[in-house]
Design a protein around this motif. Structure first.
Motif, PDB file in Angstrom:
ATOM      1  N   TRP A 108       1.101  -1.183   0.165  1.00 43.04           N
ATOM      2  CA  TRP A 108       0.167  -0.120   0.243  1.00 43.04           C
ATOM      3  C   TRP A 108       1.032   1.196   0.003  1.00 43.04           C
ATOM      4  O   TRP A 108       1.827   1.314   0.493  1.00 43.04           O
ATOM      5  N   ASP A 109       0.397   2.302  -0.703  1.00 41.20           N
ATOM      6  CA  ASP A 109       1.215   3.626  -0.752  1.00 41.20           C
ATOM      7  C   ASP A 109      -0.141   4.650  -1.294  1.00 41.20           C
ATOM      8  O   ASP A 109      -0.268   4.852  -2.303  1.00 41.20           O
ATOM      9  N   ASN A 110      -0.632   5.245  -0.202  1.00 46.28           N
ATOM     10  CA  ASN A 110      -1.886   5.902  -0.418  1.00 46.28           C
ATOM     11  C   ASN A 110      -1.733   7.083   0.416  1.00 46.28           C
ATOM     12  O   ASN A 110      -0.827   7.179   1.164  1.00 46.28           O
ATOM     13  N   ASP A 111      -2.735   7.964   0.519  1.00 47.74           N
ATOM     14  CA  ASP A 111      -2.836   9.170   1.295  1.00 47.74           C
ATOM     15  C   ASP A 111      -2.741   8.982   2.796  1.00 47.74           C
ATOM     16  O   ASP A 111      -2.514   9.817   3.729  1.00 47.74           O
ATOM     17  N   LEU A 112      -3.147   7.779   3.180  1.00 47.32           N
ATOM     18  CA  LEU A 112      -3.265   7.369   4.802  1.00 47.32           C
ATOM     19  C   LEU A 112      -2.237   6.601   5.219  1.00 47.32           C
ATOM     20  O   LEU A 112      -1.330   6.946   6.294  1.00 47.32           O
ATOM     21  N   ILE A 113      -1.764   5.559   4.383  1.00 43.85           N
ATOM     22  CA  ILE A 113      -0.732   4.579   4.832  1.00 43.85           C
ATOM     23  C   ILE A 113       0.236   4.301   3.734  1.00 43.85           C
ATOM     24  O   ILE A 113       0.081   4.478   2.631  1.00 43.85           O
ATOM     25  N   LYS A 114       1.192   3.567   4.213  1.00 40.47           N
ATOM     26  CA  LYS A 114       2.523   3.087   3.449  1.00 40.47           C
ATOM     27  C   LYS A 114       2.984   1.788   3.930  1.00 40.47           C
ATOM     28  O   LYS A 114       3.295   1.818   5.418  1.00 40.47           O
TER      29      LYS A 114
END
Length: 163
Positions: free
Chosen positions: A79-85
């Protein structure tokens, strides 16, 4: 091979899960609780091999929806989005094939990271998840999640929820 073939344990999680999230501070005091419905899917087409949507509902009526589209490489979901990586991987040392481990950081807060352990029951009808939120090397919060499997037919549930 594809994601479902490379990660057969994660593939067992495909579908809809209903549950409860309970949050505890470092002193083991409950600080939050809410209901959840998670849709875990492996789309048949497109660039996203895994996509999870979390629907949260609190007793006071507050609701929240979070989307977690993910990439797949090196036998991990990323995951690599606005909330988490972060990532998810099966735990090969678990000879019972019940354990998935996740690591992620909140975007914009490098002092906070989280490890999650997911245990699925042998019959695939229940799972429990535990999050350890660690800030600057110290436990800040624990999240305990109990979930029950609803259906593998996430497409119908997704369509109903969007209607």
């Amino acid at each position: 091979m594809g994601i479902k073939e490379d990660m057969p344990l994660l593939a067992r999680h495909e579908g809809v899960w209903d549950g409860t999230y309970a949050y505890f501070n470092a002193q083991n005091e409950k600080i939050d609780e809410h209901a959840s419905r998670l849709i875990c899917r492996f789309p048949d087409s497109g660039d996203i091999p895994y996509h999870q949507t979390n629907h949260y509902k609190w007793a006071d009526g507050k609701t929240e929806i979070r989307e977690f589209p993910a990439e797949y490489r090196d036998k991990r979901v990323w995951w690599d989005n606005d909330l988490i990586k972060g990532w998810a991987a099966e735990v090969p040392l678990d000879e019972y094939n019940r354990t998935v481990m996740l690591y992620w950081q909140r975007q914009g807060d490098p002092s906070l990271y989280l490890y999650e352990q997911i245990q699925i029951s042998d019959d695939g009808q229940n799972r429990c998840r535990t999050w350890h939120w660690i800030r600057n090397g110290l436990l800040e919060t624990r999240t305990a999640i109990q979930e029950t499997f609803v259906t593998r037919d996430w497409r119908t549930i997704e369509a109903e929820m969007e209607a």
